[in-house]
Design a protein around this motif. Structure first.
Motif, PDB file in Angstrom:
ATOM      1  N   VAL A  71      71.963  23.119 -27.658  1.00 55.84           N
ATOM      2  CA  VAL A  71      73.129  22.309 -28.043  1.00 55.84           C
ATOM      3  C   VAL A  71      74.112  23.174 -28.848  1.00 55.84           C
ATOM      4  CG1 VAL A  71      73.897  20.377 -29.486  1.00 55.84           C
ATOM      5  CG2 VAL A  71      71.967  20.088 -27.930  1.00 55.84           C
ATOM      6  N   ALA A  72      73.602  24.023 -29.738  1.00 53.39           N
ATOM      7  CA  ALA A  72      74.477  24.918 -30.502  1.00 53.39           C
ATOM      8  C   ALA A  72      75.209  25.875 -29.566  1.00 53.39           C
ATOM      9  CB  ALA A  72      73.673  25.698 -31.538  1.00 53.39           C
ATOM     10  N   ALA A  73      74.516  26.376 -28.542  1.00 52.36           N
ATOM     11  CA  ALA A  73      75.167  27.245 -27.554  1.00 52.36           C
ATOM     12  C   ALA A  73      76.227  26.477 -26.783  1.00 52.36           C
ATOM     13  CB  ALA A  73      74.138  27.831 -26.594  1.00 52.36           C
ATOM     14  N   GLY A  74      75.956  25.220 -26.441  1.00 51.29           N
ATOM     15  CA  GLY A  74      76.937  24.391 -25.738  1.00 51.29           C
ATOM     16  C   GLY A  74      78.166  24.117 -26.588  1.00 51.29           C
ATOM     17  N   VAL A  75      77.943  23.853 -27.864  1.00 50.36           N
ATOM     18  CA  VAL A  75      79.072  23.640 -28.781  1.00 50.36           C
ATOM     19  C   VAL A  75      79.888  24.927 -28.898  1.00 50.36           C
ATOM     20  CG1 VAL A  75      79.671  23.217 -31.208  1.00 50.36           C
ATOM     21  CG2 VAL A  75      78.004  21.764 -30.060  1.00 50.36           C
ATOM     22  N   GLY A  76      79.215  26.058 -28.949  1.00 49.41           N
ATOM     23  CA  GLY A  76      79.917  27.337 -29.008  1.00 49.41           C
ATOM     24  C   GLY A  76      80.753  27.571 -27.765  1.00 49.41           C
ATOM     25  N   LEU A  77      80.203  27.256 -26.608  1.00 52.53           N
ATOM     26  CA  LEU A  77      80.954  27.396 -25.358  1.00 52.53           C
ATOM     27  C   LEU A  77      82.162  26.466 -25.349  1.00 52.53           C
ATOM     28  CD1 LEU A  77      81.020  28.802 -22.622  1.00 52.53           C
ATOM     29  CD2 LEU A  77      79.610  26.960 -21.732  1.00 52.53           C
ATOM     30  N   GLY A  96      80.263  33.547 -31.536  1.00 51.12           N
ATOM     31  CA  GLY A  96      79.114  33.752 -32.418  1.00 51.12           C
ATOM     32  C   GLY A  96      78.008  32.754 -32.158  1.00 51.12           C
ATOM     33  N   LEU A  97      78.376  31.484 -31.958  1.00 47.82           N
ATOM     34  CA  LEU A  97      77.364  30.473 -31.676  1.00 47.82           C
ATOM     35  C   LEU A  97      76.646  30.757 -30.359  1.00 47.82           C
ATOM     36  CD1 LEU A  97      79.056  27.107 -32.738  1.00 47.82           C
ATOM     37  CD2 LEU A  97      77.284  28.380 -33.933  1.00 47.82           C
ATOM     38  N   VAL A  98      77.397  31.128 -29.343  1.00 46.50           N
ATOM     39  CA  VAL A  98      76.782  31.426 -28.047  1.00 46.50           C
ATOM     40  C   VAL A  98      75.889  32.661 -28.161  1.00 46.50           C
ATOM     41  CG1 VAL A  98      77.256  32.133 -25.667  1.00 46.50           C
ATOM     42  CG2 VAL A  98      78.594  30.302 -26.708  1.00 46.50           C
ATOM     43  N   LEU A  99      76.402  33.712 -28.768  1.00 43.91           N
ATOM     44  CA  LEU A  99      75.648  34.952 -28.903  1.00 43.91           C
ATOM     45  C   LEU A  99      74.333  34.743 -29.642  1.00 43.91           C
ATOM     46  CD1 LEU A  99      75.595  38.196 -28.875  1.00 43.91           C
ATOM     47  CD2 LEU A  99      76.518  37.954 -31.176  1.00 43.91           C
ATOM     48  N   TRP A 100      74.400  34.140 -30.813  1.00 42.05           N
ATOM     49  CA  TRP A 100      73.202  33.961 -31.619  1.00 42.05           C
ATOM     50  C   TRP A 100      72.240  32.952 -31.013  1.00 42.05           C
ATOM     51  CZ3 TRP A 100      71.852  37.598 -34.675  1.00 42.05           C
ATOM     52  CH2 TRP A 100      72.813  38.395 -35.264  1.00 42.05           C
ATOM     53  N   SER A 101      72.752  31.932 -30.334  1.00 38.73           N
ATOM     54  CA  SER A 101      71.860  30.971 -29.671  1.00 38.73           C
ATOM     55  C   SER A 101      71.081  31.639 -28.546  1.00 38.73           C
ATOM     56  CB  SER A 101      72.659  29.791 -29.111  1.00 38.73           C
ATOM     57  OG  SER A 101      73.248  29.065 -30.150  1.00 38.73           O
ATOM     58  N   VAL A 102      71.765  32.475 -27.775  1.00 37.38           N
ATOM     59  CA  VAL A 102      71.081  33.194 -26.695  1.00 37.38           C
ATOM     60  C   VAL A 102      70.029  34.138 -27.275  1.00 37.38           C
ATOM     61  CG1 VAL A 102      71.433  34.923 -24.882  1.00 37.38           C
ATOM     62  CG2 VAL A 102      72.946  32.951 -25.032  1.00 37.38           C
ATOM     63  N   LEU A 103      70.358  34.825 -28.371  1.00 38.48           N
ATOM     64  CA  LEU A 103      69.390  35.715 -29.000  1.00 38.48           C
ATOM     65  C   LEU A 103      68.174  34.953 -29.518  1.00 38.48           C
ATOM     66  CD1 LEU A 103      71.715  38.215 -30.897  1.00 38.48           C
ATOM     67  CD2 LEU A 103      70.276  38.670 -28.907  1.00 38.48           C
TER      68      LEU A 103
END
Length: 120
Positions: free
Chosen positions: A42-48, A103-110
Motif C-alpha cells: 500500500v505504501a508503494a501504491g501511495v508512492g506511485l 522514495g516511497l516506491v524505492l524503499w517499499s520495493v527494498l
C-alpha cells in the motif's frame, strides 16, 4: 542541455531529503509497526500515486515573468536571477510529490525484496 552555470546541489539536497530520508522513515515506520507485506505494498501504491500526481501537476508562471522573456532572450539581456534555481526549502508541491513518491516506491520495493521472510 544543461548549462555549465547550472547548480544542481539544491536539487540533490532535496532529492536526498525527500527520497532517501523521508521515504526511508515512512516505509521503515510502516514496516516496524506492522510487519505486514500488505501495508508495504500500500505504501508503494501511495508512492506511485504521488509520482503520478506530481508529474501531472501543471506548472504556472506569472504574467510578469513571461511578458518580457522573449525580448530578453532575443537581445541576450536575460540575467542570472530569472533562471530557475530551486532551494530545498523552496521546492514546489510538484517536486516534493515526485521526490517523496519515488522514495516511497524505492524503499517499499527494498523492504519487500530484502525482508520478505519477516513479513506477514
Amino acid at each position: 542541455m544543461i548549462s555549465s552555470s547550472m547548480d544542481i546541489r539544491p536539487i540533490t539536497r532535496g532529492l536526498a531529503f525527500y527520497t532517501i530520508i523521508a521515504g526511508a522513515i515512512t516505509v521503515g515506520c510502516v514496516y516496524f509497526l506492522t510487519y505486514s507485506g500488505l501495508y508495504t505494498v500500500v505504501a508503494a501504491g501511495v508512492g506511485l500515486l504521488l509520482v503520478i500526481l506530481g508529474g501531472a501537476a501543471s506548472i504556472t508562471t506569472g504574467p510578469t515573468f513571461v511578458e518580457g522573456a522573449d525580448e530578453a532572450a532575443i537581445s541576450g539581456t536575460m540575467t542570472e536571477e530569472n533562471q530557475f534555481h530551486p532551494s530545498p526549502a523552496d521546492f514546489d508541491t510538484r517536486t516534493v510529490l515526485l521526490f517523496y513518491g519515488l522514495g516511497l516506491v524505492l524503499w517499499s520495493v527494498l523492504v519487500l525484496t530484502f525482508f520478505r521472510s519477516g513479513l506477514q
